[in-house]
Design an enzyme around this catalytic site. Structure first.
Site, PDB file in Angstrom:
ATOM      1  N   GLU A 280       0.829  -1.207   0.000  1.00 52.90           N
ATOM      2  CA  GLU A 280       0.000   0.000   0.000  1.00 52.90           C
ATOM      3  C   GLU A 280       0.865   1.259   0.000  1.00 52.90           C
ATOM      4  O   GLU A 280       0.502   2.270  -0.619  1.00 52.90           O
ATOM      5  CB  GLU A 280      -0.936   0.001   1.207  1.00 52.90           C
ATOM      6  CG  GLU A 280      -1.870  -1.194   1.270  1.00 52.90           C
ATOM      7  CD  GLU A 280      -2.749  -1.305   0.030  1.00 52.90           C
ATOM      8  OE1 GLU A 280      -3.170  -0.247  -0.486  1.00 52.90           O
ATOM      9  OE2 GLU A 280      -2.986  -2.436  -0.432  1.00 52.90           O
ATOM     10  N   TRP A 283       1.653   1.849  -3.503  1.00 55.87           N
ATOM     11  CA  TRP A 283       0.625   2.544  -4.279  1.00 55.87           C
ATOM     12  C   TRP A 283       0.710   4.053  -4.055  1.00 55.87           C
ATOM     13  O   TRP A 283       0.471   4.841  -4.973  1.00 55.87           O
ATOM     14  CB  TRP A 283      -0.768   2.033  -3.897  1.00 55.87           C
ATOM     15  CG  TRP A 283      -1.227   0.949  -4.813  1.00 55.87           C
ATOM     16  CD1 TRP A 283      -1.227  -0.387  -4.577  1.00 55.87           C
ATOM     17  CD2 TRP A 283      -1.736   1.114  -6.147  1.00 55.87           C
ATOM     18  NE1 TRP A 283      -1.708  -1.069  -5.671  1.00 55.87           N
ATOM     19  CE2 TRP A 283      -2.027  -0.173  -6.646  1.00 55.87           C
ATOM     20  CE3 TRP A 283      -1.978   2.216  -6.965  1.00 55.87           C
ATOM     21  CZ2 TRP A 283      -2.544  -0.384  -7.922  1.00 55.87           C
ATOM     22  CZ3 TRP A 283      -2.501   2.010  -8.237  1.00 55.87           C
ATOM     23  CH2 TRP A 283      -2.782   0.726  -8.704  1.00 55.87           C
ATOM     24  N   TRP A 311     -21.494  11.310 -19.063  1.00 57.70           N
ATOM     25  CA  TRP A 311     -21.884  11.360 -17.651  1.00 57.70           C
ATOM     26  C   TRP A 311     -23.298  11.903 -17.492  1.00 57.70           C
ATOM     27  O   TRP A 311     -23.792  12.682 -18.324  1.00 57.70           O
ATOM     28  CB  TRP A 311     -20.912  12.226 -16.866  1.00 57.70           C
ATOM     29  CG  TRP A 311     -19.496  11.730 -16.886  1.00 57.70           C
ATOM     30  CD1 TRP A 311     -18.430  12.307 -17.500  1.00 57.70           C
ATOM     31  CD2 TRP A 311     -18.999  10.535 -16.252  1.00 57.70           C
ATOM     32  NE1 TRP A 311     -17.285  11.559 -17.297  1.00 57.70           N
ATOM     33  CE2 TRP A 311     -17.599  10.465 -16.537  1.00 57.70           C
ATOM     34  CE3 TRP A 311     -19.575   9.527 -15.490  1.00 57.70           C
ATOM     35  CZ2 TRP A 311     -16.798   9.431 -16.076  1.00 57.70           C
ATOM     36  CZ3 TRP A 311     -18.776   8.486 -15.027  1.00 57.70           C
ATOM     37  CH2 TRP A 311     -17.404   8.442 -15.322  1.00 57.70           C
ATOM     38  N   ASN A 346     -10.458   1.961   3.190  1.00 58.37           N
ATOM     39  CA  ASN A 346     -10.034   1.859   1.794  1.00 58.37           C
ATOM     40  C   ASN A 346     -10.982   1.017   0.950  1.00 58.37           C
ATOM     41  O   ASN A 346     -11.304   1.384  -0.189  1.00 58.37           O
ATOM     42  CB  ASN A 346      -8.621   1.280   1.716  1.00 58.37           C
ATOM     43  CG  ASN A 346      -8.095   1.281   0.294  1.00 58.37           C
ATOM     44  OD1 ASN A 346      -7.986   2.327  -0.333  1.00 58.37           O
ATOM     45  ND2 ASN A 346      -7.787   0.102  -0.240  1.00 58.37           N
ATOM     46  N   TRP A 364     -16.345  11.221 -12.134  1.00 58.45           N
ATOM     47  CA  TRP A 364     -15.392  10.920 -11.065  1.00 58.45           C
ATOM     48  C   TRP A 364     -14.826  12.194 -10.461  1.00 58.45           C
ATOM     49  O   TRP A 364     -14.494  12.227  -9.261  1.00 58.45           O
ATOM     50  CB  TRP A 364     -14.270  10.018 -11.571  1.00 58.45           C
ATOM     51  CG  TRP A 364     -13.407  10.576 -12.666  1.00 58.45           C
ATOM     52  CD1 TRP A 364     -13.566  10.400 -14.011  1.00 58.45           C
ATOM     53  CD2 TRP A 364     -12.235  11.395 -12.524  1.00 58.45           C
ATOM     54  NE1 TRP A 364     -12.584  11.056 -14.708  1.00 58.45           N
ATOM     55  CE2 TRP A 364     -11.745  11.671 -13.824  1.00 58.45           C
ATOM     56  CE3 TRP A 364     -11.549  11.910 -11.431  1.00 58.45           C
ATOM     57  CZ2 TRP A 364     -10.609  12.448 -14.058  1.00 58.45           C
ATOM     58  CZ3 TRP A 364     -10.404  12.687 -11.656  1.00 58.45           C
ATOM     59  CH2 TRP A 364      -9.954  12.947 -12.945  1.00 58.45           C
ATOM     60  N   TRP A 387      -9.653   7.810  -7.694  1.00 60.23           N
ATOM     61  CA  TRP A 387     -10.867   8.079  -8.467  1.00 60.23           C
ATOM     62  C   TRP A 387     -10.699   7.688  -9.932  1.00 60.23           C
ATOM     63  O   TRP A 387     -11.638   7.151 -10.548  1.00 60.23           O
ATOM     64  CB  TRP A 387     -11.276   9.534  -8.310  1.00 60.23           C
ATOM     65  CG  TRP A 387     -12.062   9.705  -7.041  1.00 60.23           C
ATOM     66  CD1 TRP A 387     -11.594  10.127  -5.841  1.00 60.23           C
ATOM     67  CD2 TRP A 387     -13.436   9.366  -6.856  1.00 60.23           C
ATOM     68  NE1 TRP A 387     -12.608  10.089  -4.901  1.00 60.23           N
ATOM     69  CE2 TRP A 387     -13.748   9.629  -5.503  1.00 60.23           C
ATOM     70  CE3 TRP A 387     -14.439   8.885  -7.682  1.00 60.23           C
ATOM     71  CZ2 TRP A 387     -15.014   9.419  -4.973  1.00 60.23           C
ATOM     72  CZ3 TRP A 387     -15.704   8.666  -7.155  1.00 60.23           C
ATOM     73  CH2 TRP A 387     -15.986   8.933  -5.817  1.00 60.23           C
TER      74      TRP A 387
END
Length: 480
Positions: A280, A283, A311, A346, A364, A387
């Site tokens: 993590e 990331w 959208w 998360n 998003w 996102w």
């Protein structure tokens, strides 16, 4: 004795602070924080950010006083205030920890040029991330867009070294201390709305500052790290580190986290458990790597074809999602947790992001902005990466056609309903069998639990099966 100004931004700690250590070894030290939110536009700190910042600055100021130093607070333009502090203290050098957000990189370069033009030397130090985004490159010399080969390359080259101790500041006071603004005068603390202290949940949950960060890190590695891989996906469990706000504000460095996790491998924690957690951290590194090389990431899709996504632009749906009133208990629980404590688990971030972008077909960027405003440690790189991952438009993203089913996510990751009952108390009396999908409960079960759909709790805002088909149909316009 030469005097150095240490410009503090998201580096609000004493330990493992190369810029502060450099200044202390050189001579007099003037720690300075300049409140200049307009310079961070369009991603200026939101309300939850500001609350945390106030508390963290207060903690840092007290820590510096205990070490025989002090924190100088200023408000205005960064360049003007730093120049004024240098003039008042006789400092001939300004140092800071580099930041990677696009607007801040541009601002910092302008500050450097202005200070050097005024005869003040500038030095910068790493510390925001473990790797140098310019030094980690693909075989063809470009930046990485896929996580696995990026992390393999970083792990092969990474040697963070040992964290630095806090420097001795007792004899490092400048000949003259510059004037400092009062912390309360910065206006960071929130005002009560309708007589309600909206920051109360954050205040009950967190201890901002270096001390709180150290305590949370120690608790995690000594008590939770061993079971991290088994418990991290279950929001009702205390399975994650909850270090993200502390990392964002620099109250703990990634090197300290790296050292702490690895340090427990020889103390009962398996290598596999430590690596699952450090994955993590990887990331986070990857998010900053991508942001550095693709500075438009917070605003536009990295995969340009997603500019064609049709959208829905549904303000009512967005508002229902923001308020935790979608009719899907797991989604609503997560959104209410976010509002109350300024943080979200998360796994729940993935669930809620999928629901907004795919079930509701809302942009998003609208979700990204809401998270930025409500997370007390909202991080531009992590937030944008997350996102875009959910929306299928980012680097190494989840394909858009993979759509989380909020009901199966609920039964799998909150099987006993503890998380839902905590954050959606109006459903707490429902039997677990019906808690995840209250619209399926018989009328008599709802009545006994005190639930009236459409009144005490909303009907589902969409039918997931139909919403999934709508999302897949919209995807066809992206892939033309």
């Amino acid at each position: 004795m030469p005097t150095t100004v240490v410009w503090l931004r998201n580096s609000l700690r004493l330990h493992d602070h190369p810029a502060l250590t450099h200044a202390a070894e050189r001579g007099g030290v003037v720690p300075v924080f300049v409140w200049a939110p307009d310079e961070e536009a369009p991603w200026a700190p939101g309300g939850a950010h500001r609350w945390w910042l106030h508390e963290s600055l207060d903690a840092l100021g007290r820590s510096l006083q205990e070490e025989g130093s002090r924190l100088v607070l200023r408000q205005g333009t960064s360049l003007d205030e730093l120049k004024a502090v240098c003039e008042a203290s006789g400092a001939d050098r300004v140092v800071w920890q580099t930041r990677l957000a696009p607007a801040l990189r541009r601002r910092d370069e302008a500050v450097r040029e202005g200070l050097e033009a005024a005869g003040v030397e500038v030095r910068t130090f790493a510390g925001r991330v473990l790797h140098d985004p310019e030094q980690i490159r693909t075989g063809s010399g470009g930046p990485y867009r896929v996580f696995t080969p990026f992390w393999k390359k970083v792990r092969a080259q990474l040697d963070p070294g040992d964290p630095l101790p806090a420097p001795d500041l007792g004899g490092a006071a400048p000949a003259t201390w510059p004037e400092s603004a009062d912390l309360d005068a910065l206006g960071l603390t929130p005002e009560a709305q309708d007589g309600v202290d909206w920051a109360g949940g954050m205040r009950e949950t967190w201890t901002p500052g270096e001390g709180g960060a150290a305590e949370r890190l120690d608790t995690f590695v000594s008590q939770q790290l061993l079971h991290y891989d088994e418990e991290r996906d279950f929001p009702a469990a205390r399975g994650t580190s909850m270090l993200s706000p502390h990392l964002h504000w620099g109250e703990v460095s990634p090197r300290q986290v790296w050292a702490a996790a690895n340090g427990w491998v020889s103390n009962g924690v398996t290598r596999e458990a430590a690596d699952a957690f450090l994955f993590e951290i990887g990331w986070r590194e990857f998010s900053y790597h991508v942001l550095h090389h693709f500075p438009h990431m917070p605003d536009a899709p990295l995969k340009e074809k997603y500019e064609r996504m049709p959208w829905a632009h549904d303000d009512d749906a967005l508002r229902a999602w923001q308020r935790g009133r979608t009719g899907y208990p797991l989604v609503d629980a997560a959104m209410r947790q976010l509002w109350h404590v300024g943080w979200m688990h998360n796994r729940m971030r993935m669930v809620t992001a999928s629901f907004l972008t795919k079930d509701l077909l809302v942009r998003w960027q609208d979700g990204e902005r809401w998270f930025w405003d409500t997370l007390c440690g909202g991080d531009l790189a992590n937030n944008a990466m997350g996102w875009q991952w959910a929306a299928g438009s980012g680097a190494d993203a989840q394909p858009f056609f993979r759509i989380f089913n909020p009901l199966s996510q609920s039964t799998r990751y909150d099987p006993e309903g503890d998380y839902i009952r905590r954050w959606v108390p109006e459903l707490s009396a429902l039997p677990t069998k019906h808690l995840h999908a209250p619209w399926t409960a018989p009328p008599e079960v709802l009545e006994e639990a005190g639930v009236t759909l459409g009144e005490t709790y909303p009907h589902p805002i969409v039918d997931h099966k139909e919403a999934r088909e709508r999302a897949l149909e919209a995807l066809k316009q992206v892939n033309v």
